[in-house]
Write an enzyme that holds these catalytic residues in place. Structure first.
Site, PDB file in Angstrom:
ATOM      1  N   GLN A   1       4.330  -5.596  -4.312  1.00 25.70           N
ATOM      2  CA  GLN A   1       3.980  -4.280  -3.767  1.00 25.70           C
ATOM      3  C   GLN A   1       3.739  -3.301  -4.911  1.00 25.70           C
ATOM      4  OE1 GLN A   1       6.601  -1.402  -2.092  1.00 25.70           O
ATOM      5  NE2 GLN A   1       5.467  -1.283  -0.172  1.00 25.70           N
TER       6      GLN A   1
ATOM      7  N   TYR B   1       4.841   8.553  -1.358  1.00 23.47           N
ATOM      8  CA  TYR B   1       4.609   8.354  -2.791  1.00 23.47           C
ATOM      9  C   TYR B   1       3.145   8.700  -3.101  1.00 23.47           C
ATOM     10  CZ  TYR B   1       9.315   6.624  -2.766  1.00 23.47           C
ATOM     11  OH  TYR B   1      10.679   6.561  -2.624  1.00 23.47           O
TER      12      TYR B   1
HETATM   13  C1  8OZ Z   1      14.538   3.351  -1.282  1.00 20.82           C
HETATM   14  C2  8OZ Z   1      14.933   3.862  -2.514  1.00 20.82           C
HETATM   15  C3  8OZ Z   1      13.982   4.052  -3.490  1.00 20.82           C
HETATM   16  C4  8OZ Z   1      12.665   3.755  -3.244  1.00 20.82           C
HETATM   17  C5  8OZ Z   1      10.176   3.240  -0.502  1.00 20.82           C
HETATM   18  C6  8OZ Z   1      10.145   2.273  -2.675  1.00 20.82           C
HETATM   19  O1  8OZ Z   1      10.768   3.920   0.342  1.00 20.82           O
HETATM   20  C7  8OZ Z   1      10.851   2.909  -1.775  1.00 20.82           C
HETATM   21  C8  8OZ Z   1      12.270   3.253  -2.010  1.00 20.82           C
HETATM   22  C9  8OZ Z   1      13.228   3.046  -1.034  1.00 20.82           C
HETATM   23  O2  8OZ Z   1       9.036   2.843  -0.314  1.00 20.82           O
END
Ligand code: 8OZ
Length: 382
Positions: free
Chosen positions: A104, A185
């Site tokens: 991913q 993100y």
């Molecule tokens: C939990 C803690 C840190 C990152 C996501 C990559 O929510 C994460 C993530 C999840 O997509």
């Protein structure tokens, strides 16, 4: 004897684009924060994923595409040769155990801290708008930093970072990649009008805000055949700092999904509801109606149990179901679901950080009693 495979085809082979799976149960990407500062996956990662290789597909934990994409200490990366070597150990172990695994590709955008960024610089984002969320650095939990807006001229370099990571994922022996365009993100920050106030061709209209995700997908298709590329979206998840979702979820994500159809991707993967939270969605949002606009396979995720998975599969609402947290403490989750063996619940303090403890030391369910029982009650065949 319980054998749930008589009730559902979740335990039967399936195909998502060019990915041939032994069943329809997917391991969702789970951040576990066990890599070193160099972002290199270790032998521990190889054991952890190999233990879970009976999943039809493993989506490996979100993996930073570049130093700039990093927003949490101890998360793995895929931009250096050392990281590729580490991931090759993982994919070899999963393949030796009969599993499939995709990488991913992740860029956190504004969800980072200067201590995690190259030369202590500000994290980058569509616009200079700070999240109210917190992340963890080597010093512990901290408020994320104020980001700076990416220059339009920086976008090609950003896309090149995705391509570099996609090529590294191939060298590392992954079966495919998933573009992380979810959970607020970077790519999702571009999509949402709450985080994108740009006035260039990457901001403003829905067409513009969904452009970067499309360009990233198109670019990684120069490396991977489309049947080995999936995408994850979370139309109704606020970010960890409670940034609102997009103001026109159905229109925005609907547009993106219809645009993605031209690529013939392996799958669309939704977080249904709020990531790691309730499955409820706001009034006016219908995720099934969004999903229905996608012409390929669909992975549903978030808060599933076996009953819901069977029901959603029976209604043909999903092609596969991704389980996240249940895979933490149940490495043999597929077999446990099939046999109706009770699931172990992982305590939260095992999720992130530390070593083998809470990562690779969960036993498989005790199937020996079940097997003995099978012997007694099954008619003797041959
Ligand atoms: C939990 C803690 C840190 C990152 C996501 C990559 O929510 C994460 C993530 C999840 O997509």
């Amino acid at each position: 004897m319980t054998d749930n495979s008589t009730k559902t085809d979740l335990f039967s082979p399936s195909r998502l684009g060019g990915l041939q799976l032994s069943n329809r149960i997917v391991m969702a990407p789970l951040t576990r924060s066990r890599a070193g500062d160099d972002g290199v996956p270790t032998e521990l990662h190889a054991s952890y994923y190999a233990q879970r290789a009976t999943a039809g597909l493993i989506i490996a934990e979100a993996t930073n595409i570049s130093p700039q994409g990093r927003g949490y200490a101890l998360t793995p990366g895929i931009w250096t040769d050392e990281q590729v070597v580490g991931w090759k150990r993982v994919t070899d172990a999963v393949h030796a155990a009969g599993g499939k695994i995709v990488s991913q590709l992740w860029h956190v955008g504004r969800f980072s801290h200067v201590d995690l960024q190259p030369e202590g610089k500000a994290p980058v984002a569509p616009s200079a708008i700070k999240s109210e969320g917190q992340t963890y650095t080597n010093e512990g939990m901290v408020d994320v930093s104020m980001p700076r807006a990416l220059e339009t001229a920086e976008i090609p370099g950003l896309i090149a970072d995705y391509v570099h990571a996609a090529a590294n994922a191939k060298r590392a022996g992954f079966d495919g990649i998933e573009v992380h365009s979810a959970n607020s993100y970077l790519l999702d920050q571009f999509i949402r009008d709450s985080t994108n106030q740009r006035t260039d061709r990457y901001g403003g209209s829905i067409e513009n805000r969904t452009r970067l995700t499309q360009e990233v997908v198109e670019a990684v298709l120069g490396i991977w055949e489309p049947g080995r590329v999936g995408i994850r979206l979370s139309p109704t998840t606020p970010d960890a700092g409670n940034t609102p979702m997009d103001s026109t979820v159905m229109e925005t994500y609907g547009h993106l999904i219809r645009k993605l159809n031209r690529f013939n991707l392996a799958y669309l993967h939704f977080v249904e509801g709020s990531t790691a939270g309730p499955r409820a969605v706001p009034a006016g949002v219908d995720l099934d109606a969004l999903r229905a606009q996608f012409e390929g396979a669909y992975i549903g995720n978030n808060g599933y149990d076996l009953e819901l998975a069977i029901a959603r599969r029976a209604e043909n609402k999903v092609d596969a179901v991704a389980f996240g947290r249940p895979f933490i403490a149940n490495p043999d989750l597929v077999e446990r679901l099939r046999r109706g063996v009770p699931l172990t619940v992982a305590p939260r303090n095992t999720y992130y950080g530390g070593g083998a403890n809470g990562l690779t030391d969960w036993p498989n369910g005790d199937m020996s009693a079940q097997k003995a029982l099978d012997k007694e009650i099954l008619p003797v065949a041959n």
